[in-house]
Design a protein around this motif. Structure first.
Motif, PDB file in Angstrom:
ATOM      1  N   ASP A  38      33.532 -51.195  15.886  1.00 56.17           N
ATOM      2  CA  ASP A  38      33.937 -51.875  16.869  1.00 56.17           C
ATOM      3  C   ASP A  38      33.651 -53.449  16.983  1.00 56.17           C
ATOM      4  O   ASP A  38      34.382 -54.390  17.213  1.00 56.17           O
ATOM      5  N   SER A  39      32.512 -53.744  16.497  1.00 54.71           N
ATOM      6  CA  SER A  39      31.923 -55.189  16.360  1.00 54.71           C
ATOM      7  C   SER A  39      32.365 -55.956  15.382  1.00 54.71           C
ATOM      8  O   SER A  39      32.904 -57.028  15.559  1.00 54.71           O
ATOM      9  N   TRP A  40      32.710 -55.111  14.045  1.00 52.09           N
ATOM     10  CA  TRP A  40      33.368 -55.932  12.962  1.00 52.09           C
ATOM     11  C   TRP A  40      34.966 -56.008  13.384  1.00 52.09           C
ATOM     12  O   TRP A  40      35.314 -57.270  13.053  1.00 52.09           O
ATOM     13  N   GLN A  41      35.609 -55.041  13.822  1.00 51.67           N
ATOM     14  CA  GLN A  41      37.101 -55.319  14.045  1.00 51.67           C
ATOM     15  C   GLN A  41      37.060 -56.123  15.214  1.00 51.67           C
ATOM     16  O   GLN A  41      38.012 -56.982  15.221  1.00 51.67           O
ATOM     17  N   GLY A  42      36.493 -56.268  16.232  1.00 52.90           N
ATOM     18  CA  GLY A  42      36.293 -57.336  17.293  1.00 52.90           C
ATOM     19  C   GLY A  42      36.229 -58.619  16.719  1.00 52.90           C
ATOM     20  O   GLY A  42      37.049 -59.593  17.074  1.00 52.90           O
ATOM     21  N   GLY A  43      35.218 -58.931  15.865  1.00 53.52           N
ATOM     22  CA  GLY A  43      34.940 -60.185  15.374  1.00 53.52           C
ATOM     23  C   GLY A  43      36.164 -60.514  14.299  1.00 53.52           C
ATOM     24  O   GLY A  43      36.584 -62.065  14.359  1.00 53.52           O
ATOM     25  N   LEU A  44      36.877 -59.746  13.855  1.00 51.26           N
ATOM     26  CA  LEU A  44      38.177 -59.992  12.823  1.00 51.26           C
ATOM     27  C   LEU A  44      39.099 -60.566  13.846  1.00 51.26           C
ATOM     28  O   LEU A  44      40.130 -61.364  13.348  1.00 51.26           O
ATOM     29  N   LYS A  45      39.119 -60.192  15.021  1.00 48.71           N
ATOM     30  CA  LYS A  45      40.450 -60.375  15.878  1.00 48.71           C
ATOM     31  C   LYS A  45      40.076 -61.887  16.455  1.00 48.71           C
ATOM     32  O   LYS A  45      41.134 -62.382  17.046  1.00 48.71           O
ATOM     33  N   LYS A  46      38.850 -62.370  16.436  1.00 47.33           N
ATOM     34  CA  LYS A  46      38.578 -63.629  17.344  1.00 47.33           C
ATOM     35  C   LYS A  46      39.120 -64.823  16.475  1.00 47.33           C
ATOM     36  O   LYS A  46      39.314 -64.625  15.083  1.00 47.33           O
TER      37      LYS A  46
ATOM     38  N   SER B 269      39.664 -49.551   5.918  1.00 47.57           N
ATOM     39  CA  SER B 269      38.909 -50.848   6.105  1.00 47.57           C
ATOM     40  C   SER B 269      37.537 -50.827   6.469  1.00 47.57           C
ATOM     41  O   SER B 269      37.031 -50.098   7.201  1.00 47.57           O
ATOM     42  N   GLN B 270      36.793 -51.821   5.694  1.00 41.24           N
ATOM     43  CA  GLN B 270      35.118 -51.685   6.037  1.00 41.24           C
ATOM     44  C   GLN B 270      34.901 -53.273   5.609  1.00 41.24           C
ATOM     45  O   GLN B 270      35.293 -53.836   4.826  1.00 41.24           O
ATOM     46  N   PRO B 271      33.767 -53.712   6.150  1.00 37.28           N
ATOM     47  CA  PRO B 271      33.262 -54.917   5.855  1.00 37.28           C
ATOM     48  C   PRO B 271      32.585 -54.995   4.758  1.00 37.28           C
ATOM     49  O   PRO B 271      31.886 -54.034   4.323  1.00 37.28           O
ATOM     50  N   LYS B 272      32.258 -56.069   4.260  1.00 39.94           N
ATOM     51  CA  LYS B 272      31.591 -56.313   2.825  1.00 39.94           C
ATOM     52  C   LYS B 272      30.195 -56.434   3.248  1.00 39.94           C
ATOM     53  O   LYS B 272      29.714 -57.162   4.043  1.00 39.94           O
ATOM     54  N   THR B 273      29.347 -55.373   3.158  1.00 41.52           N
ATOM     55  CA  THR B 273      28.029 -54.959   3.427  1.00 41.52           C
ATOM     56  C   THR B 273      26.837 -55.272   2.556  1.00 41.52           C
ATOM     57  O   THR B 273      26.854 -54.774   1.234  1.00 41.52           O
ATOM     58  N   VAL B 274      25.933 -56.095   3.041  1.00 44.40           N
ATOM     59  CA  VAL B 274      24.581 -56.084   2.176  1.00 44.40           C
ATOM     60  C   VAL B 274      23.453 -55.855   2.759  1.00 44.40           C
ATOM     61  O   VAL B 274      23.077 -55.774   4.086  1.00 44.40           O
ATOM     62  N   LEU B 275      22.366 -55.549   2.183  1.00 40.26           N
ATOM     63  CA  LEU B 275      20.910 -55.116   2.905  1.00 40.26           C
ATOM     64  C   LEU B 275      20.204 -56.507   2.238  1.00 40.26           C
ATOM     65  O   LEU B 275      19.954 -56.495   0.933  1.00 40.26           O
ATOM     66  N   LEU B 276      19.825 -57.084   3.007  1.00 36.14           N
ATOM     67  CA  LEU B 276      19.208 -58.443   2.915  1.00 36.14           C
ATOM     68  C   LEU B 276      17.773 -58.054   2.574  1.00 36.14           C
ATOM     69  O   LEU B 276      17.045 -57.746   3.690  1.00 36.14           O
ATOM     70  N   THR B 277      17.029 -58.097   1.394  1.00 34.50           N
ATOM     71  CA  THR B 277      15.573 -57.432   1.380  1.00 34.50           C
ATOM     72  C   THR B 277      14.630 -58.543   1.356  1.00 34.50           C
ATOM     73  O   THR B 277      14.928 -59.775   0.590  1.00 34.50           O
ATOM     74  N   PHE B 278      13.299 -58.362   1.753  1.00 36.92           N
ATOM     75  CA  PHE B 278      12.347 -59.335   1.840  1.00 36.92           C
ATOM     76  C   PHE B 278      11.074 -58.829   1.248  1.00 36.92           C
ATOM     77  O   PHE B 278      10.722 -57.335   1.867  1.00 36.92           O
ATOM     78  N   GLY B 279      10.340 -59.553   0.420  1.00 27.71           N
ATOM     79  CA  GLY B 279       9.076 -58.990   0.164  1.00 27.71           C
ATOM     80  C   GLY B 279       9.173 -58.312  -1.104  1.00 27.71           C
ATOM     81  O   GLY B 279       9.972 -58.518  -1.867  1.00 27.71           O
ATOM     82  N   LYS B 280       8.160 -57.625  -1.347  1.00 27.02           N
ATOM     83  CA  LYS B 280       7.946 -56.746  -2.709  1.00 27.02           C
ATOM     84  C   LYS B 280       8.782 -55.596  -2.283  1.00 27.02           C
ATOM     85  O   LYS B 280       9.092 -55.020  -1.291  1.00 27.02           O
ATOM     86  N   LEU B 281       8.929 -54.907  -3.744  1.00 27.93           N
ATOM     87  CA  LEU B 281       9.696 -53.587  -3.519  1.00 27.93           C
ATOM     88  C   LEU B 281       9.291 -52.478  -2.544  1.00 27.93           C
ATOM     89  O   LEU B 281      10.182 -51.927  -1.931  1.00 27.93           O
ATOM     90  N   LYS B 282       7.780 -52.407  -2.495  1.00 30.85           N
ATOM     91  CA  LYS B 282       7.077 -51.530  -1.469  1.00 30.85           C
ATOM     92  C   LYS B 282       7.266 -51.910  -0.197  1.00 30.85           C
ATOM     93  O   LYS B 282       7.370 -50.996   0.916  1.00 30.85           O
ATOM     94  N   ASP B 283       7.769 -52.969  -0.046  1.00 30.77           N
ATOM     95  CA  ASP B 283       7.829 -53.593   1.428  1.00 30.77           C
ATOM     96  C   ASP B 283       9.231 -53.245   1.959  1.00 30.77           C
ATOM     97  O   ASP B 283       9.632 -52.974   3.123  1.00 30.77           O
ATOM     98  N   PHE B 284      10.415 -53.187   1.065  1.00 29.14           N
ATOM     99  CA  PHE B 284      11.676 -53.056   1.650  1.00 29.14           C
ATOM    100  C   PHE B 284      12.303 -51.696   1.181  1.00 29.14           C
ATOM    101  O   PHE B 284      13.300 -51.095   1.986  1.00 29.14           O
ATOM    102  N   LYS B 285      11.827 -51.256   0.277  1.00 27.20           N
ATOM    103  CA  LYS B 285      12.421 -50.013  -0.367  1.00 27.20           C
ATOM    104  C   LYS B 285      12.601 -48.619   0.694  1.00 27.20           C
ATOM    105  O   LYS B 285      13.861 -48.275   0.764  1.00 27.20           O
ATOM    106  N   PRO B 286      11.813 -48.394   1.380  1.00 21.50           N
ATOM    107  CA  PRO B 286      11.890 -47.227   2.181  1.00 21.50           C
ATOM    108  C   PRO B 286      12.777 -47.428   3.182  1.00 21.50           C
ATOM    109  O   PRO B 286      13.653 -46.635   3.537  1.00 21.50           O
ATOM    110  N   ARG B 287      12.947 -48.677   3.625  1.00 15.26           N
ATOM    111  CA  ARG B 287      13.916 -48.797   4.871  1.00 15.26           C
ATOM    112  C   ARG B 287      15.360 -49.038   4.223  1.00 15.26           C
ATOM    113  O   ARG B 287      16.462 -48.743   4.748  1.00 15.26           O
ATOM    114  N   ALA B 288      15.338 -49.586   3.055  1.00 10.11           N
ATOM    115  CA  ALA B 288      16.710 -50.091   2.342  1.00 10.11           C
ATOM    116  C   ALA B 288      17.326 -48.674   1.883  1.00 10.11           C
ATOM    117  O   ALA B 288      18.454 -48.502   1.912  1.00 10.11           O
TER     118      ALA B 288
END
Length: 556
Positions: free
Chosen positions: A548-556, A427-446
């Protein structure tokens, strides 16, 4: 150009300074010293080795009987009958020895023992982890007395004496398999070997009798050159050890090499096949006399194909490279020779230190091995030590997490990643990388975050690149992710985070890619930020926190 002129041409010999100048010119501002690498053994690997400071070739060659090695493929079976069938098949297909692991023994009847004895009479025999009540030992009783003198091999067993006539079976040796997987580096393994040898030698009336019954078994890990030097260093150390007993020309001692499981992983298991090839070749170049290689899927259960692949690793190296024709393939390499010398000096020093502080048992009790293992685990968790397919370049494919009962469990560096991967597979959270700026701005970290999460089994998708926070919030409300990582350059992240945190829907776990100052981090955490993902971070701790944070959030 005329031939006469060609014969007069000479080539200048470059000195160290010239080589250094070329190296510095290629570094683009970095210092020459930055190329130096410190190993776990405390040895500085230099960028250039220009001259020979130590020549161990003569000693190494004198300590080895013949060029080449014995291919010792373990016969893997569930009972005696299948063992004999598998053994015959492996011998017909290139295996050169009988290899049996007695960790999980099985029953043998007299007919099966008689059949096994016919193999013992013709092939070297290596019985590892055998108890003195293992029925397989009775096979030696079935070998005819006139043949016993030509039987060779190693039996790793306590409190057992071979029947009369087996003059070439060795039963007293040092196996550093356990210490290796508990954290020992090359220096420590060699020092332990000498200390254990000293203890064993004390039980014999003379050195020659001891040496005739002695053997060593070294696991070979992935640090190619260090493992080569380790085996060569043992030959030099063995000569020094013998000289302490007033023996100037020590007898031959067989070096049994076995591929390590410390770097093996259930994740992307075919990479283990590459590790096996690397380790096997290191053992060959280092001068091992017997080599046992493990199938790539030994952790979850080997198959006929994986056993064949593993055997063929040795066969290809033996039949196609001609390396078996050379007595000391590494001899003369300035790098290997100096590495050998440093291992010899450091290992002998540690050996004397172990002896002066009460011997090998006191050393085991000191906790030094545990400290070394924890350091290795930490370096793997922070990617200072790479495990391809596990903590870097992880591939999100279906994984077999089963434990095969045919192999004794040892500490492996990949285990924490496997446990996390299994948890996120379930089981895992639905995960997205929220990108800002141009490709060169976010691609290295993404790109970094994608690989970071994949090492724990988290599959992530990238959002479209956004210019404004309002666009990102609208997209989040539509897609409804459970876990979001913000990716952009420092300027963009700093300017968007507070607005994003204020507008972020409740229940979403939010991280930021990159490092920020402590004051800003505390402020953002108070506004709801979960944390950061950055290079050099402990991946295991971070991924466990996400879980732990995700599973903890599910239990709330």
């Amino acid at each position: 150009m005329k031939m006469d002129n060609m014969k007069k041409i000479t080539f200048d010999k470059a000195d160290f300074n010239q080589w250094k100048e070329l190296a510095v010119a290629s570094l683009r501002g970095k210092s020459f010293e930055s190329l130096t690498t410190m190993t776990p053994e405390g040895i500085n690997l230099q960028p250039l080795y220009y001259e020979r400071t130590f020549d161990s070739s003569t000693i190494v060659r004198s300590m080895k009987r013949n060029a080449g090695w014995i291919i010792a493929q373990q016969t893997i079976a569930s009972d005696a009958a299948s063992f004999l069938v598998q053994l015959e098949d492996s011998i017909e297909n290139g295996n050169e020895a009988i290899v049996y692991d007695g960790t999980y023994p099985f029953h043998w009847n007299n007919d099966q023992l008689l059949q096994l004895s016919s193999f013992i009479a013709n092939y070297p025999v290596f019985l590892i982890n055998v108890r003195n009540d293992d029925p397989i030992l009775r096979a030696f009783d079935f070998v005819h007395h006139e043949i016993r003198k030509v039987v060779t091999g190693i039996i790793q067993v306590d409190d057992w004496t071979a029947p009369v006539g087996y003059d070439n079976i060795r039963t007293a040796g040092v196996d550093v398999w356990k210490a290796h997987h508990e954290g020992a580096d090359a220096v420590t393994e060699l020092a332990i070997t000498l200390s254990e040898a000293s203890r064993i030698a004390s039980r014999y009336e003379d050195f020659q009798t001891f040496a005739a019954n002695f053997f060593v078994r070294f696991p070979i890990d992935t640090h190619f050159f260090m493992e080569i030097a380790k085996l060569r260093a043992f030959r030099v150390l063995w000569q020094a050890f013998a000289q302490a007993y007033d023996v100037d020309e020590p007898p031959f001692v067989p070096v049994f090499a076995v591929t390590s499981l410390r770097s093996f992983s259930k994740l992307d298991p075919y990479v283990n096949l590459l590790r096996t090839g690397n380790e096997t070749f290191a053992a060959i170049v280092g001068g091992a006399d017997i080599i046992q290689a493990h199938p790539h899927n030994i952790l979850t259960g080997p198959t006929a194909s994986s056993i064949r692949y593993c055997r063929n690793v040795q066969l290809v190296l033996k039949e196609e490279t001609y390396v078996e024709k050379v007595l000391d393939p590494a001899g003369g390499s300035y790098f290997i020779e100096e590495l050998t010398e440093e291992l010899v000096e450091k290992s002998w020093k540690l050996f004397l230190e172990i002896e002066s502080k009460g011997g090998i048992d006191r050393f085991y009790e000191s906790g030094q091995l545990q400290g070394k293992l924890e350091k290795l685990q930490s370096e793997t968790a922070t990617r200072k030590k790479a495990l391809i397919g596990t903590n870097v370049y992880a591939e999100l494919t279906q994984t077999n997490f089963d434990d095969w009962k045919g192999v004794d469990r040892v500490a492996r560096l990949a285990e924490p990643f496997e446990k996390l991967r299994q948890s996120f597979t379930e089981s895992q959270p639905k995960t997205v990388l929220l990108t800002f700026g141009k490709l060169k701005d976010f691609k290295p970290r993404a790109d970094f975050v994608t690989g970071f999460l994949a090492s724990g089994g988290i599959r992530s998708n990238w959002s479209p690149p956004f210019e404004r926070v309002e666009q990102a919030i609208e997209w989040i409300n539509k897609e409804q992710p459970e876990y979001v990582i913000v990716c952009g350059n420092d300027e963009i992240v700093t300017s968007t985070m507070e607005t994003l945190l204020k507008q972020l829907p409740v229940g979403i776990l939010l991280d930021v890619a990159g490092e920020i100052d402590e004051e800003t981090l505390k402020k953002w955490e108070q506004m709801g930020l979960n944390g950061l993902i950055f290079n050099g971070q402990n991946i295991i701790e971070k991924l466990q926190h996400i879980l732990d944070s995700w599973q903890g959030g599910l239990k709330k």
